[in-house]
Design a protein around this motif. Structure first.
Motif, PDB file in Angstrom:
ATOM      1  N   ILE A  28       0.860   6.628  -7.071  1.00 43.19           N
ATOM      2  CA  ILE A  28      -0.271   7.511  -7.392  1.00 43.19           C
ATOM      3  C   ILE A  28       0.143   8.968  -7.213  1.00 43.19           C
ATOM      4  O   ILE A  28      -0.134   9.816  -8.067  1.00 43.19           O
ATOM      5  CB  ILE A  28      -1.503   7.169  -6.528  1.00 43.19           C
ATOM      6  N   ASN A  29       0.825   9.255  -6.132  1.00 46.75           N
ATOM      7  CA  ASN A  29       1.245  10.630  -5.854  1.00 46.75           C
ATOM      8  C   ASN A  29       2.270  11.158  -6.854  1.00 46.75           C
ATOM      9  O   ASN A  29       2.400  12.372  -7.030  1.00 46.75           O
ATOM     10  CB  ASN A  29       1.787  10.750  -4.423  1.00 46.75           C
TER      11      ASN A  29
ATOM     12  N   PHE B 152      -7.658   5.426   0.736  1.00 48.37           N
ATOM     13  CA  PHE B 152      -6.670   6.349   0.176  1.00 48.37           C
ATOM     14  C   PHE B 152      -7.278   7.173  -0.958  1.00 48.37           C
ATOM     15  O   PHE B 152      -7.118   8.398  -0.998  1.00 48.37           O
ATOM     16  CB  PHE B 152      -5.433   5.601  -0.326  1.00 48.37           C
ATOM     17  N   LEU B 153      -7.983   6.520  -1.883  1.00 44.94           N
ATOM     18  CA  LEU B 153      -8.580   7.254  -3.007  1.00 44.94           C
ATOM     19  C   LEU B 153      -9.595   8.280  -2.505  1.00 44.94           C
ATOM     20  O   LEU B 153      -9.657   9.402  -3.028  1.00 44.94           O
ATOM     21  CB  LEU B 153      -9.221   6.277  -4.003  1.00 44.94           C
TER      22      LEU B 153
ATOM     23  N   LEU C  50      -7.222   0.808  -0.281  1.00 47.75           N
ATOM     24  CA  LEU C  50      -7.216   1.555  -1.543  1.00 47.75           C
ATOM     25  C   LEU C  50      -8.401   2.514  -1.592  1.00 47.75           C
ATOM     26  O   LEU C  50      -8.242   3.686  -1.944  1.00 47.75           O
ATOM     27  CB  LEU C  50      -7.251   0.591  -2.733  1.00 47.75           C
TER      28      LEU C  50
ATOM     29  N   GLU D  36       0.612   4.063  -2.963  1.00 43.43           N
ATOM     30  CA  GLU D  36       0.326   5.484  -2.715  1.00 43.43           C
ATOM     31  C   GLU D  36       1.424   6.360  -3.304  1.00 43.43           C
ATOM     32  O   GLU D  36       1.136   7.409  -3.896  1.00 43.43           O
ATOM     33  CB  GLU D  36       0.176   5.731  -1.215  1.00 43.43           C
ATOM     34  N   GLU D  37       2.668   5.919  -3.171  1.00 42.77           N
ATOM     35  CA  GLU D  37       3.803   6.658  -3.733  1.00 42.77           C
ATOM     36  C   GLU D  37       3.661   6.794  -5.254  1.00 42.77           C
ATOM     37  O   GLU D  37       3.865   7.865  -5.816  1.00 42.77           O
ATOM     38  CB  GLU D  37       5.100   5.923  -3.382  1.00 42.77           C
TER      39      GLU D  37
ATOM     40  N   SER E 284      -9.425   9.871   0.210  1.00 40.03           N
ATOM     41  CA  SER E 284      -8.673  10.995   0.793  1.00 40.03           C
ATOM     42  C   SER E 284      -8.206  11.991  -0.270  1.00 40.03           C
ATOM     43  O   SER E 284      -7.893  13.137   0.045  1.00 40.03           O
ATOM     44  CB  SER E 284      -7.466  10.491   1.602  1.00 40.03           C
TER      45      SER E 284
ATOM     46  N   ILE F  51       0.832  -1.211   0.000  1.00 39.77           N
ATOM     47  CA  ILE F  51       0.000   0.000   0.000  1.00 39.77           C
ATOM     48  C   ILE F  51       0.862   1.255   0.000  1.00 39.77           C
ATOM     49  O   ILE F  51       0.576   2.214  -0.732  1.00 39.77           O
ATOM     50  CB  ILE F  51      -0.998  -0.035   1.178  1.00 39.77           C
ATOM     51  N   ALA F  52       1.931   1.264   0.770  1.00 41.11           N
ATOM     52  CA  ALA F  52       2.829   2.427   0.794  1.00 41.11           C
ATOM     53  C   ALA F  52       3.425   2.674  -0.589  1.00 41.11           C
ATOM     54  O   ALA F  52       3.491   3.821  -1.064  1.00 41.11           O
ATOM     55  CB  ALA F  52       3.931   2.228   1.829  1.00 41.11           C
TER      56      ALA F  52
END
Length: 189
Positions: free
Chosen positions: A73-74, A100-101, A97, A70-71, A103, A66-67
């Motif tokens: 996507i960012n 995070f999405l 997921l 997220e990296e 957020s 997950i980390a």
């Protein structure tokens, strides 16, 4: 934004179809397998850890996966959307997921599940290993990955079905015909 999860067991054709979907819809491809392989190739600390986990035929823990996701996507703030390939593999990952999405004011648009028989999978992966030599396609690792999919990962489908986001597609047959089935569903979004 168009955010898709391409779902299916190892050898179902996710990579092949992802390439075609990325080109058509201008999506950013996020493949956890590719991310893991890049870290392994570059011998990062994470890559060394992931290498051992994969070499043992196990799935990488959710926290690491997950980390890294997220990296990725960012890194792509201007993306028109994402296609998630090989993720999520557990309901906990699907929930993480979604969280995070949410957020970043996004959500999964749809989940496309490629249905392929176990016999077909074994034939495809045997061919793929001849060409790529991927370590995770070795017979013992493959059997473990397919079992992992059918014993654990497949349970993610009801999670998305409950949200009305799941579409199942026959993943056996002509690559272009399968692609046409996928685009018909995506265009309906």
């Amino acid at each position: 934004m168009l955010n898709l999860v391409l779902f299916g067991p190892p050898g179902a054709g996710k990579g092949t179809q992802s390439e075609k979907l990325i080109e058509k819809y201008q999506l950013v491809h996020i493949s956890t397998g590719d991310i893991f392989r890049a870290h392994i190739k570059n011998q990062t600390a994470l890559g060394q850890q992931v290498s051992q986990i994969i070499a043992d035929g196990n799935l990488v823990p959710d926290s690491i996966t997950i980390a890294m996701l997220e990296e990725e996507i960012n890194k792509n703030p201007q993306a028109q959307g994402f296609i998630f390939d090989g993720f999520p593999r557990t309901v906990a990952q699907a929930e993480a997921l979604d969280k995070f999405l949410e957020s970043i004011n996004e959500s999964i648009t749809g989940v496309l599940a490629l249905d392929v028989t176990e016999e077909e999978l074994k034939q495809r992966i045997a061919k793929r290993q001849e060409v790529s030599g991927r370590a995770d396609d070795a017979a013992d690792k493959l059997t473990k990955r397919i079992e992992e999919y059918f014993n654990k990962t497949v349970h993610v489908l009801p999670y998305y079905e409950g949200q009305g986001k799941l579409s199942k597609i026959n993943g056996i047959g002509d690559i272009d015909a399968i692609f046409q089935s996928l685009t018909t569903i995506i265009d309906s979004y």
